[in-house]
Design a protein around this motif. Sequence first.
Motif, PDB file in Angstrom:
ATOM      1  N   ALA A 235       0.858  -1.191   0.000  1.00 31.14           N
ATOM      2  CA  ALA A 235       0.000   0.000   0.000  1.00 31.14           C
ATOM      3  C   ALA A 235       0.884   1.227   0.000  1.00 31.14           C
ATOM      4  O   ALA A 235       1.855   1.311   0.771  1.00 31.14           O
ATOM      5  CB  ALA A 235      -0.921  -0.002   1.214  1.00 31.14           C
ATOM      6  N   TRP A 236       0.555   2.171  -0.880  1.00 28.32           N
ATOM      7  CA  TRP A 236       1.331   3.394  -1.014  1.00 28.32           C
ATOM      8  C   TRP A 236       0.396   4.593  -0.908  1.00 28.32           C
ATOM      9  O   TRP A 236      -0.677   4.605  -1.523  1.00 28.32           O
ATOM     10  CB  TRP A 236       2.072   3.406  -2.350  1.00 28.32           C
ATOM     11  N   VAL A 237       0.804   5.578  -0.130  1.00 26.11           N
ATOM     12  CA  VAL A 237       0.007   6.789   0.077  1.00 26.11           C
ATOM     13  C   VAL A 237       0.898   7.984  -0.220  1.00 26.11           C
ATOM     14  O   VAL A 237       2.020   8.085   0.298  1.00 26.11           O
ATOM     15  CB  VAL A 237      -0.538   6.873   1.514  1.00 26.11           C
ATOM     16  N   ASP A 238       0.407   8.880  -1.046  1.00 26.16           N
ATOM     17  CA  ASP A 238       1.178  10.065  -1.412  1.00 26.16           C
ATOM     18  C   ASP A 238       1.198  11.037  -0.238  1.00 26.16           C
ATOM     19  O   ASP A 238       0.172  11.602   0.132  1.00 26.16           O
ATOM     20  CB  ASP A 238       0.559  10.729  -2.641  1.00 26.16           C
ATOM     21  N   LEU A 239       2.356  11.227   0.346  1.00 23.88           N
ATOM     22  CA  LEU A 239       2.508  12.159   1.472  1.00 23.88           C
ATOM     23  C   LEU A 239       3.331  13.376   1.076  1.00 23.88           C
ATOM     24  O   LEU A 239       3.855  14.104   1.931  1.00 23.88           O
ATOM     25  CB  LEU A 239       3.155  11.441   2.665  1.00 23.88           C
TER      26      LEU A 239
ATOM     27  N   ASP B 264       3.799  17.171  -0.372  1.00 23.64           N
ATOM     28  CA  ASP B 264       3.053  18.422  -0.390  1.00 23.64           C
ATOM     29  C   ASP B 264       2.614  18.703  -1.817  1.00 23.64           C
ATOM     30  O   ASP B 264       3.435  18.795  -2.721  1.00 23.64           O
ATOM     31  CB  ASP B 264       3.954  19.552   0.128  1.00 23.64           C
ATOM     32  N   GLY B 265       1.307  18.802  -2.051  1.00 21.11           N
ATOM     33  CA  GLY B 265       0.821  19.052  -3.400  1.00 21.11           C
ATOM     34  C   GLY B 265      -0.575  18.518  -3.609  1.00 21.11           C
ATOM     35  O   GLY B 265      -1.194  17.962  -2.684  1.00 21.11           O
ATOM     36  N   PRO B 266      -1.089  18.634  -4.832  1.00 19.76           N
ATOM     37  CA  PRO B 266      -2.487  18.278  -5.098  1.00 19.76           C
ATOM     38  C   PRO B 266      -2.803  16.798  -4.956  1.00 19.76           C
ATOM     39  O   PRO B 266      -3.965  16.431  -4.775  1.00 19.76           O
ATOM     40  CB  PRO B 266      -2.695  18.747  -6.544  1.00 19.76           C
ATOM     41  N   SER B 267      -1.806  15.922  -5.055  1.00 16.73           N
ATOM     42  CA  SER B 267      -2.068  14.483  -4.946  1.00 16.73           C
ATOM     43  C   SER B 267      -1.876  13.961  -3.524  1.00 16.73           C
ATOM     44  O   SER B 267      -1.934  12.745  -3.303  1.00 16.73           O
ATOM     45  CB  SER B 267      -1.173  13.705  -5.912  1.00 16.73           C
ATOM     46  N   PHE B 268      -1.670  14.849  -2.567  1.00 17.68           N
ATOM     47  CA  PHE B 268      -1.497  14.431  -1.171  1.00 17.68           C
ATOM     48  C   PHE B 268      -2.686  13.577  -0.727  1.00 17.68           C
ATOM     49  O   PHE B 268      -3.842  13.945  -0.904  1.00 17.68           O
ATOM     50  CB  PHE B 268      -1.373  15.658  -0.267  1.00 17.68           C
ATOM     51  N   GLY B 269      -2.392  12.408  -0.155  1.00 21.30           N
ATOM     52  CA  GLY B 269      -3.432  11.515   0.330  1.00 21.30           C
ATOM     53  C   GLY B 269      -3.887  10.462  -0.657  1.00 21.30           C
ATOM     54  O   GLY B 269      -4.655   9.557  -0.292  1.00 21.30           O
ATOM     55  N   ALA B 270      -3.444  10.541  -1.922  1.00 24.47           N
ATOM     56  CA  ALA B 270      -3.829   9.520  -2.906  1.00 24.47           C
ATOM     57  C   ALA B 270      -3.273   8.156  -2.491  1.00 24.47           C
ATOM     58  O   ALA B 270      -2.167   8.053  -1.954  1.00 24.47           O
ATOM     59  CB  ALA B 270      -3.319   9.902  -4.293  1.00 24.47           C
ATOM     60  N   VAL B 271      -4.049   7.109  -2.767  1.00 20.66           N
ATOM     61  CA  VAL B 271      -3.704   5.762  -2.310  1.00 20.66           C
ATOM     62  C   VAL B 271      -3.631   4.808  -3.499  1.00 20.66           C
ATOM     63  O   VAL B 271      -4.442   4.892  -4.433  1.00 20.66           O
ATOM     64  CB  VAL B 271      -4.753   5.238  -1.304  1.00 20.66           C
ATOM     65  N   PHE B 272      -2.672   3.885  -3.450  1.00 21.48           N
ATOM     66  CA  PHE B 272      -2.585   2.822  -4.445  1.00 21.48           C
ATOM     67  C   PHE B 272      -2.198   1.531  -3.729  1.00 21.48           C
ATOM     68  O   PHE B 272      -1.329   1.530  -2.850  1.00 21.48           O
ATOM     69  CB  PHE B 272      -1.548   3.137  -5.524  1.00 21.48           C
ATOM     70  N   THR B 273      -2.854   0.421  -4.089  1.00 21.81           N
ATOM     71  CA  THR B 273      -2.519  -0.880  -3.505  1.00 21.81           C
ATOM     72  C   THR B 273      -2.378  -1.927  -4.608  1.00 21.81           C
ATOM     73  O   THR B 273      -3.033  -1.829  -5.651  1.00 21.81           O
ATOM     74  CB  THR B 273      -3.596  -1.353  -2.504  1.00 21.81           C
ATOM     75  N   THR B 274      -1.537  -2.893  -4.370  1.00 20.70           N
ATOM     76  CA  THR B 274      -1.394  -4.019  -5.291  1.00 20.70           C
ATOM     77  C   THR B 274      -0.621  -5.124  -4.595  1.00 20.70           C
ATOM     78  O   THR B 274      -0.030  -4.903  -3.529  1.00 20.70           O
ATOM     79  CB  THR B 274      -0.658  -3.602  -6.587  1.00 20.70           C
ATOM     80  N   GLU B 275      -0.632  -6.305  -5.179  1.00 16.93           N
ATOM     81  CA  GLU B 275       0.209  -7.394  -4.690  1.00 16.93           C
ATOM     82  C   GLU B 275       1.501  -7.434  -5.495  1.00 16.93           C
ATOM     83  O   GLU B 275       1.499  -7.189  -6.705  1.00 16.93           O
ATOM     84  CB  GLU B 275      -0.514  -8.736  -4.810  1.00 16.93           C
ATOM     85  N   LEU B 276       2.590  -7.761  -4.814  1.00 16.23           N
ATOM     86  CA  LEU B 276       3.880  -7.948  -5.469  1.00 16.23           C
ATOM     87  C   LEU B 276       4.385  -9.354  -5.183  1.00 16.23           C
ATOM     88  O   LEU B 276       4.326  -9.821  -4.036  1.00 16.23           O
ATOM     89  CB  LEU B 276       4.921  -6.937  -4.955  1.00 16.23           C
ATOM     90  N   ASP B 277       4.864 -10.003  -6.244  1.00 15.15           N
ATOM     91  CA  ASP B 277       5.611 -11.241  -6.103  1.00 15.15           C
ATOM     92  C   ASP B 277       6.894 -11.044  -6.905  1.00 15.15           C
ATOM     93  O   ASP B 277       7.154  -9.939  -7.387  1.00 15.15           O
ATOM     94  CB  ASP B 277       4.781 -12.443  -6.569  1.00 15.15           C
TER      95      ASP B 277
END
Length: 471
Positions: free
Chosen positions: A88-92, A94-107
């Motif tokens: 899980a990745w969250v944009d922290l 400073d800017g307009p995309s602050f708080g955007a979230v992306f999730t995926t599985e990695l192998d």
Amino acid sequence: MTEYGKGLEPQATTIPGLVVFDLPVHGDARGWFKENWQREKMTALGLPDFGPVQNNISFNDVVGTTRGIHAEPWDKWVSVATGRIFGAWVDLRDGPSFGAVFTTELDPSKAIFVPRGVGNSYQTLDADTAYTYLVNDHWSPDAAYSFLNLADETAAIEWPIPLSDVEISPKDLAHPRLADVVPIPPKRILVLGAGGQLGLALRAEYADAPHVEFADRSDLDVGSPDLVTARRWRDYGAIINAAAYTKVDLAETTEGRRDAWAANATGVAALAAVAVTNDLTLVHVSSDYVFDGSKDGAYVESDGPCPLGVYGQTKAAGDLAASTAPRHYIVRTSWVIGDGNNFVRTMASLAERGIDPKVVDDQIGRLTFTTDIARGIRHLLDTGAAFGVYNLTGAGDATSWAEVARRVFAATGHDPERVTGVSTEDYYATATGPISPRPRNSLLDTAKILTTGFSSVDAHTELLDYLAHGG
């Protein structure tokens, strides 16, 4: 289960700059092999050439081990050596995309590029999972970090295994909610020569940007052997070198020659070395004086330097030094007008005082106002234009200095015919001090920077506006 036979392919995500890559994994009964990091192939597909300096591995033997969400001031290339994770990745940032979230599985058949300031976290889905990542800076207690609570309600990450049932460190449990997170600021930009004409224009251009710092020689001496440790340079994204020795005629003296070479060449070489070591963008301001003015037509960026005098020679040497930094913009300009003493203000003063000047009429070029140079520099940095040399001057027809003087007289309500045009030889015939040779043709072709989306302002229109506002 690891998927074999995929091609190397990038996949965009909901967070700017966060990119997932499918990795080719070659396997048989003996096991599998993959190229986990292959600079040439991956950069050709658009991955930033981020220059990793360290490789770390995190091993977890228990399913459900959960780590993060941590945002660091460096880039990461993350993959799995063995096992499987939910990431899980969250944009922290400073800017307009602050708080955007992306999730995926990695192998092992997937990897992800995590830009500086994007919070990174994962949960192991298989036992004995090894999670590996390359980073492009070394850990430092002085660096700026940011953290987000794994259970933040705004991010609302749907963890495959409930957080109540997994192993989490006390530190991760104590991280703040999104509303209380301190965003990671952009990398700093350092402007050198902040008290000069261009430096003042850059101050105005970046007045809304708290990540931009300004320094003059008293703040940072590029000639100091301590330059390499004068700043934590990895916190910077760019250096804008607006400092220069510009006393064209004094550069022909013994003392002036020494000072011109120190500021315009040796100092630039020192900055380029810092930029190379720390993967910074170096913005360097060049001059029409790197040419001898003999060309029939406008100079383009690929024209080789052929300077006449010491000032031009030192500027040409500085250009060569700046070009050794892989990430460089050399902004070549001419006939610069800004705050402080300049030709336009001198002509306006002469007109007001009733003095009828003789002005050179066999040198041609275009005026360039420092506000436009500052705007152009910011444009190149903000848009990520291709690195290299860019000509930047005012738009419109080429004029002589005498014609510029007449336009100043007319714009200030005086008779332009009071200006008499003379040749360069006649103008300097009675000079008592050293005189540097000037290029007769200072016209620079600006087509290249226009293709990046930058818009030049007509030099005459800019002149009228400059005078109307007290020039």
